[in-house]
Scaffold this active site. Structure first.
Site, PDB file in Angstrom:
ATOM      1  N   HIS A  89      -3.548  20.164 -23.304  1.00  0.00           N
ATOM      2  CA  HIS A  89      -4.519  19.938 -24.382  1.00  0.00           C
ATOM      3  C   HIS A  89      -5.510  21.103 -24.385  1.00  0.00           C
ATOM      4  O   HIS A  89      -5.878  21.620 -23.329  1.00  0.00           O
ATOM      5  CB  HIS A  89      -5.240  18.609 -24.161  1.00  0.00           C
ATOM      6  CG  HIS A  89      -6.059  18.200 -25.342  1.00  0.00           C
ATOM      7  ND1 HIS A  89      -7.281  18.778 -25.644  1.00  0.00           N
ATOM      8  CD2 HIS A  89      -5.822  17.306 -26.331  1.00  0.00           C
ATOM      9  CE1 HIS A  89      -7.753  18.233 -26.754  1.00  0.00           C
ATOM     10  NE2 HIS A  89      -6.897  17.350 -27.195  1.00  0.00           N
TER      11      HIS A  89
ATOM     12  N   ASN B 231      -5.546   9.559 -28.093  1.00  0.00           N
ATOM     13  CA  ASN B 231      -6.092  10.283 -26.944  1.00  0.00           C
ATOM     14  C   ASN B 231      -7.566   9.928 -26.825  1.00  0.00           C
ATOM     15  O   ASN B 231      -8.392  10.439 -27.577  1.00  0.00           O
ATOM     16  CB  ASN B 231      -5.892  11.795 -27.176  1.00  0.00           C
ATOM     17  CG  ASN B 231      -6.557  12.632 -26.111  1.00  0.00           C
ATOM     18  OD1 ASN B 231      -6.947  12.132 -25.058  1.00  0.00           O
ATOM     19  ND2 ASN B 231      -6.708  13.927 -26.386  1.00  0.00           N
TER      20      ASN B 231
ATOM     21  N   LYS C  45      -9.681  10.619 -24.581  1.00  0.00           N
ATOM     22  CA  LYS C  45     -10.539  11.603 -23.894  1.00  0.00           C
ATOM     23  C   LYS C  45     -11.422  10.892 -22.859  1.00  0.00           C
ATOM     24  O   LYS C  45     -10.921  10.029 -22.152  1.00  0.00           O
ATOM     25  CB  LYS C  45     -11.339  12.415 -24.914  1.00  0.00           C
ATOM     26  CG  LYS C  45     -10.413  12.982 -25.993  1.00  0.00           C
ATOM     27  CD  LYS C  45     -11.035  14.017 -26.856  1.00  0.00           C
ATOM     28  CE  LYS C  45     -10.049  14.459 -27.915  1.00  0.00           C
ATOM     29  NZ  LYS C  45     -10.483  15.630 -28.642  1.00  0.00           N
TER      30      LYS C  45
ATOM     31  N   GLU D 219      -8.550  21.222 -24.673  1.00  0.00           N
ATOM     32  CA  GLU D 219      -9.757  20.979 -23.875  1.00  0.00           C
ATOM     33  C   GLU D 219      -9.483  21.226 -22.387  1.00  0.00           C
ATOM     34  O   GLU D 219     -10.383  21.574 -21.630  1.00  0.00           O
ATOM     35  CB  GLU D 219     -10.288  19.557 -24.138  1.00  0.00           C
ATOM     36  CG  GLU D 219     -10.906  19.468 -25.525  1.00  0.00           C
ATOM     37  CD  GLU D 219     -10.968  18.070 -26.111  1.00  0.00           C
ATOM     38  OE1 GLU D 219     -10.676  17.087 -25.395  1.00  0.00           O
ATOM     39  OE2 GLU D 219     -11.289  17.952 -27.307  1.00  0.00           O
TER      40      GLU D 219
ATOM     41  N   GLU E 255      -1.963  21.292 -32.487  1.00  0.00           N
ATOM     42  CA  GLU E 255      -3.385  20.979 -32.646  1.00  0.00           C
ATOM     43  C   GLU E 255      -4.174  22.278 -32.746  1.00  0.00           C
ATOM     44  O   GLU E 255      -4.585  22.847 -31.720  1.00  0.00           O
ATOM     45  CB  GLU E 255      -3.888  20.186 -31.427  1.00  0.00           C
ATOM     46  CG  GLU E 255      -3.262  18.833 -31.260  1.00  0.00           C
ATOM     47  CD  GLU E 255      -4.199  17.903 -30.502  1.00  0.00           C
ATOM     48  OE1 GLU E 255      -4.557  16.868 -31.067  1.00  0.00           O
ATOM     49  OE2 GLU E 255      -4.595  18.218 -29.386  1.00  0.00           O
TER      50      GLU E 255
ATOM     51  N   GLY F 254     -11.853  17.606 -33.474  1.00  0.00           N
ATOM     52  CA  GLY F 254     -13.199  17.052 -33.417  1.00  0.00           C
ATOM     53  C   GLY F 254     -14.185  17.682 -34.386  1.00  0.00           C
ATOM     54  O   GLY F 254     -15.392  17.501 -34.249  1.00  0.00           O
TER      55      GLY F 254
ATOM     56  N   SER G  65      -8.724  16.146 -36.172  1.00  0.00           N
ATOM     57  CA  SER G  65      -9.515  15.496 -37.226  1.00  0.00           C
ATOM     58  C   SER G  65      -8.707  14.547 -38.109  1.00  0.00           C
ATOM     59  O   SER G  65      -8.916  14.495 -39.331  1.00  0.00           O
ATOM     60  CB  SER G  65     -10.242  16.551 -38.075  1.00  0.00           C
ATOM     61  OG  SER G  65     -11.217  17.203 -37.289  1.00  0.00           O
TER      62      SER G  65
END
Ligand code: PGA
Length: 231
Positions: free
Chosen positions: A84, A8, A10, A86, A154, A160, A193
């Protein structure tokens, strides 16, 4: 069973040239590359890996700024990440996750549905985290029988941050997701991560069907090492 490795990207990279380099370096079997929309066209360079998108809108037509399933399909997209964290942080709801996932499935593509709890919920206890994830899973429950769903667990606090979940916690939530689905025959990836240092620990666990890799997927050497471990 072979493990699936999903990259991914991003909001990366910054140019089509870099996207092309990255695509060529990541072009291996059982790999899915999810570039941002502006670089999906570079996906035509892929010979072995599959192309994925990071989001989608559920309708064609008068939706300024959105991208539809038919547009993605036309570019050869086979997988779409939906929900996701985000995106959820920007207003994605369980309802919009359902609509998007339904559109993806109806178009014959596979939806990678992301689920995962925030840190304040995880801090309460495991039961709270499981209940949080169960609600996200139940939002797409009517689509599970399509066999076109893949879940990605996730935990938000692991994305991250450099702090991955423990493999035991990831396996336990993976089992929980399958039990919410009422079937063992559904792929569940782990994301958060992942690096070449911890990928093996997760990939060694038979319950984990593969990895959703963010930051490490835009470093071609690092991503290459992760793919090597998986294949
Ligand atoms: P990360 O991101 O690997 O950089 O933690 C994972 C993701 O957001 O899918």
């Amino acid at each position: 069973m072979k493990k699936l490795i999903v990259g991914n990207w991003k909001c990366n990279p910054s140019s089509a040239k870099k996207a092309e380099e990255l695509i060529k370096a990541s072009d291996r079997v059982n790999v899915v590359i999810c570039p941002p929309f502006v670089f999906l066209n570079e996906g035509k360079l892929l010979k072995n890996a599959s192309l994925g998108a990071q989001d989608v809108f559920w309708e064609d037509g008068a939706r300024t700024g959105e991208i539809s399933v038919s547009q993605l399909k036309g570019l050869g997209v086979k997988y779409v990440i939906v929900g996701h964290s985000e995106r959820r942080a920007l207003g994605e709801t369980n309802d919009s996750v359902f609509r998007k996932t339904e559109a993806v499935v109806k178009a014959g593509m596979k939806a990678i549905v992301c689920v995962g709890e925030p840190i304040d919920v995880r801090k309460i206890d495991i039961t709270a985290a499981e209940e949080f994830v169960a609600l996200q899973v139940s939002a797409v429950e009517p689509l599970i029988s399509s066999k076109k769903l893949i879940f990605a667990y996730e935990p938000i606090w692991a994305i991250g941050t450099g702090v991955a979940a423990t493999t035991d916690d990831a396996v336990s939530m993976t089992n929980h997701i399958r039990s919410c689905c009422g079937t063992n025959k559904i792929a569940v990836l782990y994301g958060g991560s992942i690096s070449s240092k911890n990928a093996k620990d997760f990939l060694d666990r038979p319950e984990i069907s593969g990895l959703l890799v963010g930051g490490a997927s835009i470093d071609s050497k690092e991503f290459g090492k992760i793919i090597d471990i998986a294949l």
